[in-house]
Write an enzyme that holds these catalytic residues in place. Sequence first.
Site, PDB file in Angstrom:
ATOM      1  N   ASP A  31      47.407  12.583  44.583  1.00  0.00           N
ATOM      2  CA  ASP A  31      46.904  13.541  45.634  1.00  0.00           C
ATOM      3  C   ASP A  31      47.559  13.423  46.712  1.00  0.00           C
ATOM      4  O   ASP A  31      48.082  12.570  47.272  1.00  0.00           O
ATOM      5  CB  ASP A  31      45.361  12.978  45.611  1.00  0.00           C
ATOM      6  CG  ASP A  31      44.433  14.081  46.161  1.00  0.00           C
ATOM      7  OD1 ASP A  31      44.921  15.105  46.334  1.00  0.00           O
ATOM      8  OD2 ASP A  31      43.342  13.715  46.538  1.00  0.00           O
ATOM      9  N   ASN A  79      41.671  22.330  37.817  1.00  0.00           N
ATOM     10  CA  ASN A  79      42.892  22.748  38.547  1.00  0.00           C
ATOM     11  C   ASN A  79      43.251  24.277  38.086  1.00  0.00           C
ATOM     12  O   ASN A  79      43.953  24.965  39.035  1.00  0.00           O
ATOM     13  CB  ASN A  79      43.980  22.055  38.434  1.00  0.00           C
ATOM     14  CG  ASN A  79      43.789  20.764  39.358  1.00  0.00           C
ATOM     15  OD1 ASN A  79      44.474  19.768  38.902  1.00  0.00           O
ATOM     16  ND2 ASN A  79      43.188  20.622  40.389  1.00  0.00           N
TER      17      ASN A  79
HETATM   18  C1  FPP Z   1      47.004  17.022  43.962  1.00  0.00           C
HETATM   19  O1  FPP Z   1      47.334  17.182  45.279  1.00  0.00           O
HETATM   20  C2  FPP Z   1      48.298  17.141  42.791  1.00  0.00           C
HETATM   21  C3  FPP Z   1      48.069  18.133  41.713  1.00  0.00           C
HETATM   22  C4  FPP Z   1      47.003  18.926  41.618  1.00  0.00           C
HETATM   23  C5  FPP Z   1      49.164  18.413  41.214  1.00  0.00           C
HETATM   24  C6  FPP Z   1      50.350  17.161  40.798  1.00  0.00           C
HETATM   25  C7  FPP Z   1      51.638  17.775  40.426  1.00  0.00           C
HETATM   26  C8  FPP Z   1      52.905  17.178  40.752  1.00  0.00           C
HETATM   27  C9  FPP Z   1      52.829  15.885  41.636  1.00  0.00           C
HETATM   28  C10 FPP Z   1      54.039  17.924  40.416  1.00  0.00           C
HETATM   29  C11 FPP Z   1      54.547  18.084  39.089  1.00  0.00           C
HETATM   30  C12 FPP Z   1      54.042  17.517  37.855  1.00  0.00           C
HETATM   31  C13 FPP Z   1      54.647  16.898  37.048  1.00  0.00           C
HETATM   32  C14 FPP Z   1      53.829  16.481  35.970  1.00  0.00           C
HETATM   33  C15 FPP Z   1      55.987  16.601  36.891  1.00  0.00           C
HETATM   34  P1  FPP Z   1      46.785  18.550  45.897  1.00  0.00           P
HETATM   35  O2  FPP Z   1      47.311  19.777  45.568  1.00  0.00           O
HETATM   36  O3  FPP Z   1      45.385  18.483  45.587  1.00  0.00           O
HETATM   37  O4  FPP Z   1      46.753  18.006  47.586  1.00  0.00           O
HETATM   38  P2  FPP Z   1      45.670  18.296  48.633  1.00  0.00           P
HETATM   39  O5  FPP Z   1      44.370  17.479  48.212  1.00  0.00           O
HETATM   40  O6  FPP Z   1      46.186  17.854  49.923  1.00  0.00           O
HETATM   41  O7  FPP Z   1      45.710  19.671  48.987  1.00  0.00           O
END
Ligand code: FPP
Length: 252
Positions: A31, A79
Amino acid sequence: MRNIFKSKKKENENFELDMDNIPNHIAIIMDGNGRWAKEKKMPRSMGHKAGMETIRVVLKEATRLGVKNLTLYAFSTENWSRPKDEVGTIMKLLVTYLNKELKECHENGVKMNLLGDITKLPEDCQKALNNAIETTKNNTKINLNFALNYGGRDEIIRAIKLISEDVKNNKISEDDIDEILVQNYLYTKGIPDPDLIIRPSGEQRLSNFLLWQCAYSEFWYSHINWPEFKEKDLRRAIADYQNRDRRFGKVK
Ligand code: FPP
């Protein structure tokens, strides 16, 4: 490309780790990508890209320390309601990651697995994932489990339906239903429950992650956003875990 698994062995800086008490299964809610990008006045997609790089770092360190299962929450059933271009970015990054890392992961004994229903993912993602799973299926050093289109409630509902079907078809009887049987109907069949669940970025919630499996997991939170999560943070989490008194509901 630099081989991330063969680079110089690091000391367990600052944290005395008990190498006989390394968690067998670490699960991570990756996250804070969006907030990291926002802080840097960059688009959210850059946060996910940086988050993808962190996977390299953490996988290498987990492997070095002898963790046998690493589960990464990459995309939840919720998501899908993010903006279309952000969903598209994450899906593309997944393919990029697999194209870039598969060879090296395979050479270093990483076995890739999936938790979740990937039939809803774009076809190129499904192809890349199925190829990665097939290529690495005989590896034994570490299991890298990607939770994709995964939700804990969805997983439990799916298990209930599958169990009901098997009862209806007389494959099992109602009396057979116990914890072990239920486990065998989950995406995590054959994978031990997580010992340690890590959530960076300051949030302190599970967000529908491994609801059944986390019954006795230890939690570790940190304010670091996922793109800035480093080897030392993983070691810090493990050191903290090693100071916990895990009683599993019993008295010592
Ligand atoms: C949460 O951060 C992250 C995600 C929903 C996506 C995770 C994806 C990756 C790390 C990249 C690629 C994936 C793979 C499997 C190679 P957020 O977007 O909720 O962050 P925030 O809460 O700060 O908005």
